[in-house]
Design a protein around this motif. Structure first.
Motif, short mmCIF file in Angstrom:
data_model
loop_
_atom_site.label_atom_id
_atom_site.label_comp_id
_atom_site.label_asym_id
_atom_site.label_seq_id
_atom_site.Cartn_x
_atom_site.Cartn_y
_atom_site.Cartn_z
N TYR A 429 41.37 60.74 99.47
CA TYR A 429 40.90 59.78 100.32
C TYR A 429 41.71 58.77 100.14
O TYR A 429 41.17 57.56 100.41
N GLY A 430 42.76 58.47 99.24
CA GLY A 430 43.81 57.72 99.38
C GLY A 430 43.91 56.65 98.18
O GLY A 430 44.60 55.69 98.07
N THR A 431 42.72 56.72 97.26
CA THR A 431 42.74 56.01 96.07
C THR A 431 43.95 56.50 94.90
O THR A 431 43.99 57.68 94.71
N ARG A 432 44.77 55.67 94.50
CA ARG A 432 45.59 55.72 93.42
C ARG A 432 44.95 55.84 91.95
O ARG A 432 44.38 54.85 91.65
N LEU A 433 45.22 56.94 91.34
CA LEU A 433 44.42 57.01 89.90
C LEU A 433 45.86 56.94 89.09
O LEU A 433 46.75 57.69 88.97
N ARG A 434 45.75 55.84 87.98
CA ARG A 434 46.78 55.62 86.98
C ARG A 434 46.06 55.76 85.70
O ARG A 434 45.25 55.37 85.15
N ARG A 435 46.38 56.83 84.98
CA ARG A 435 46.02 57.12 83.74
C ARG A 435 46.95 56.74 82.66
O ARG A 435 48.30 57.08 82.66
N GLU A 436 46.50 55.80 81.61
CA GLU A 436 47.42 55.51 80.70
C GLU A 436 47.36 56.38 79.48
O GLU A 436 46.38 56.96 79.38
N GLY A 437 48.57 56.37 78.70
CA GLY A 437 48.54 57.26 77.54
C GLY A 437 48.04 56.36 76.31
O GLY A 437 47.38 55.31 76.57
N SER A 438 48.38 56.78 75.16
CA SER A 438 47.67 56.16 73.99
C SER A 438 48.60 54.92 73.38
O SER A 438 49.87 55.15 73.14
N THR A 439 48.19 53.75 73.57
CA THR A 439 48.95 52.51 73.20
C THR A 439 48.97 52.45 71.69
O THR A 439 49.63 51.64 71.10
N GLY A 440 47.95 53.26 71.09
CA GLY A 440 48.24 53.37 69.45
C GLY A 440 48.54 54.45 69.00
O GLY A 440 48.67 54.75 68.05
N GLY A 441 49.58 55.19 69.79
CA GLY A 441 49.99 56.20 69.34
C GLY A 441 48.96 57.27 68.84
O GLY A 441 49.41 58.10 67.82
N SER A 442 47.81 57.47 69.66
CA SER A 442 47.00 58.44 69.14
C SER A 442 46.36 57.86 67.65
O SER A 442 45.43 58.64 67.18
N GLY A 443 46.51 56.75 67.06
CA GLY A 443 45.74 56.04 65.92
C GLY A 443 46.17 57.14 64.78
O GLY A 443 47.46 57.45 64.61
N LEU A 444 45.21 57.39 63.96
CA LEU A 444 45.32 58.23 62.73
C LEU A 444 45.68 59.82 63.09
O LEU A 444 46.40 60.11 62.06
N ARG A 445 45.53 60.01 64.32
CA ARG A 445 45.62 61.55 64.90
C ARG A 445 47.31 61.32 64.81
O ARG A 445 47.70 62.51 65.07
N ALA A 446 48.08 60.49 64.88
CA ALA A 446 49.57 60.42 65.10
C ALA A 446 50.29 61.28 63.94
O ALA A 446 51.13 61.98 64.15
N VAL A 447 49.56 61.17 62.69
CA VAL A 447 50.33 61.92 61.74
C VAL A 447 49.90 63.40 61.60
O VAL A 447 50.38 64.16 61.08
N GLU A 448 48.99 63.70 62.31
CA GLU A 448 48.47 65.36 62.62
C GLU A 448 49.71 66.18 63.05
O GLU A 448 49.89 67.50 62.84
N ARG A 449 50.64 65.59 63.95
CA ARG A 449 51.60 66.47 64.26
C ARG A 449 53.34 66.19 63.43
O ARG A 449 53.06 65.70 62.63
N GLU A 450 54.01 66.90 63.98
CA GLU A 450 55.29 67.09 63.10
C GLU A 450 55.64 65.63 63.27
O GLU A 450 56.41 65.10 62.18
N TYR A 451 55.64 65.23 64.47
CA TYR A 451 55.91 63.59 64.77
C TYR A 451 55.14 62.89 65.27
O TYR A 451 54.19 63.48 65.80
N PRO A 452 55.06 61.36 64.89
CA PRO A 452 54.21 60.58 65.42
C PRO A 452 54.09 60.80 66.88
O PRO A 452 55.03 60.78 67.79
N ALA A 453 52.78 60.68 67.45
CA ALA A 453 52.86 60.66 69.12
C ALA A 453 53.21 59.34 69.76
O ALA A 453 53.34 58.36 69.06
#
Length: 515
Positions: A429-453
């Protein structure tokens, strides 16, 4: 009984009155204890030397293609700390002394970096150049530090004792203390400490990226090529971002910084502060999950918001508690939106709804999408009421995309987060949805992957007259494992030639990448 003549009695009395009376015995005055005086002088010397170093003890020095700030700071363990904001810090056990060497990497100088790009043969001599720059910088720092500690201790000694001799003694002791510290650092200097660094922040993934010390030594030619490539790409980033199209700050544009899902990453505040300054942001919108567990002990993490210098619009995420919300409500520059409440901030009218769920509380039964849809319906009802009252909302804010979609057709733009990756879509119905990513790089979860988020944020540009979104810049910073910085410009569909088009197709992008 014999009588004494009156004249003789008078003479006797006069002799008695003129006789000097013995003075009362005086007790010796108590002198200050020597150890107390020494302790006081030591305190004055240490405090004055520290203040001197803090105020005038910094030296700005170029090191290779980088601009740095060097300083000496009091420390029980010594060593060297290299701050690479906003990525983190590198700590070296370089020496044992009561002073620490702090080196802050301020920025990459594009002219010196461009010289390396134009003449790649200079990369082979970069190590010697850096060594010379560091040597000159530390010599300048040593001279300035001597002046700083002597001046600081002398000035404080004069203020405390009001005796020039005592003040000069304090300055001399401070100089002697610095000299002894320098001798201790020289005697314990460990040049091999660079092979065993300690990383913090996003730099904590550096060992897995750079490799161990032995591989760097045996494959140094490969390492040099990667360094040259990184310098080249960063220089390209500077060059391209300086020529991004239109939408430069001007009185006809309202600039909104959209952040989300910071998750207790302290590096986020430095990034946000830098974006506010560089883009001359008018207002910040945070779509939630600023915290991780929502406890009162975490509240101090929010204090830098006071110093950002612009209004801060915030809605509660599923990791933010009511305790978090009450703490933010007491800050003067923060506008907490909940239950559909609307406020006009920086020329735009916002309305928001806090997340109905608090997932860190394991005692509560999660409501899932049904709870989010109900919260979105309440927000939609509030938007209808605002429209009926003649005060239509320009931007709605929710944390969960499920709740945000319930506002379709009732507001031009709705902002959200939660999923830790950015995206944009036009709702039916015409509304624009803008979803932001993590400005904290996923916080502590950043180290769960091979590289930081990646760290993501957006600058939204609104027309000041009709308060409609004109364009947005999507900003992404990657971790060291995927050394990447990207700024991409997107135009709203209604501003594209030909009208509505693909909502996510960007215009020119500035990017630097090193796999």
């Amino acid at each position: 009984m014999a009588r004494v003549p009156l004249a003789a009695l008078s003479t006797m009395l006069n002799r008695t009155s003129n006789r000097p009376r013995p003075l009362p015995a005086l007790e010796p005055a108590a002198r200050p204890r020597p150890w107390l005086r020494a302790l006081g002088l030591t305190a004055v010397v240490l405090a004055g030397a520290w203040l001197g170093l803090l105020i005038v003890g910094n030296v700005r020095a170029p090191v290779g293609p980088m601009d740095t700030t060097m300083a000496l700071r009091p420390s029980l363990s010594g060593g060297t700390k290299i701050n690479v904001s906003p990525l983190g810090a590198l700590t070296l056990d370089s020496h044992a002394a009561p002073v620490r060497l702090d080196v802050n990497v301020d920025q990459l100088d594009p002219l010196r970096a461009q010289a390396l790009v134009d003449h790649p043969e200079r990369i082979s001599g970069l190590q010697d150049e850096v060594a010379r720059d560091v040597e000159h910088g530390t010599l300048d720092l040593a001279v300035r530090s001597c002046v700083a500690v002597v001046s600081g201790a002398t000035a404080l000694g004069l203020a405390v004792y009001r005796r020039p001799r005592r003040a000069l003694a304090a300055g001399g002791l401070a100089l002697a203390l610095l000299a002894a510290s320098g001798a201790s650092a020289y005697a314990t200097w460990n040049p091999k400490s660079v092979l065993e660094p300690r990383f913090s922040g996003l730099l904590s993934s550096a060992p897995s990226v750079v490799g161990n010390a032995r591989s760097i030594v045996t494959e140094f030619d490969v390492y040099q090529k990667e360094l040259a490539r990184l310098v080249t790409n960063v220089t390209k980033l500077y060059d391209v971002t300086s020529t991004l199209p239109a939408y430069r700050p001007d009185p006809s544009t309202i600039r909104v910084l959209h952040v989300s899902d910071i998750h207790l990453n302290p590096a986020s505040w430095k990034i946000i502060g830098s974006l506010v300054e560089q883009y001359q942001v008018d207002v910040i919108v945070d779509s939630g999950d600023t915290m991780d567990h929502g406890t009162a002990a975490e509240n101090g993490f929010l204090d830098p918001i006071r110093d950002l210098g612009v209004p801060y619009v915030w809605v509660r995420g599923n990791h933010d508690s009511r305790t978090t919300q009450r703490y933010l409500e007491r800050m003067k520059n923060v506008h907490v939106l909940d239950d559909g409440r609307a406020e006009t901030v920086a020329g735009l009218r916002f309305a928001g709804m806090g997340d109905p769920q608090f997932t860190p509380d394991r005692t509560a039964v999660p409501g899932g999408d049904a709870a989010e849809q109900l919260a979105g319906a309440r927000l939609a009802s509030a938007l209808r009421d605002q429209r009926t009252a003649g005060t239509p909302v320009d931007v709605a804010v929710a944390h969960e995309p499920v709740a945000a979609r319930e506002t379709d057709g009732l507001v031009p733009l709705v902002l959200c987060g939660h999923l830790h990756h950015e995206g944009t879509e036009l709702l039916p119905y015409g509304t624009r949805l803008r979803r932001e990513g993590s400005t904290g790089g996923s916080g502590l979860r950043a180290v769960e992957r091979e590289y930081p988020a990646p760290i993501q944020a957006s600058i939204l540009y609104f027309d000041r007259d009709n308060r409609r979104l004109q364009a947005w810049d999507a900003i992404q910073l990657g971790g060291l494992g995927l050394t990447r910085a990207e700024v991409s410009r997107h135009l709203a569909d209604e501003n594209r030639p030909g009208g509505r088009g693909a909502s996510d197709s960007p215009s020119p992008t500035a990017e630097t990448t090193s796999p």
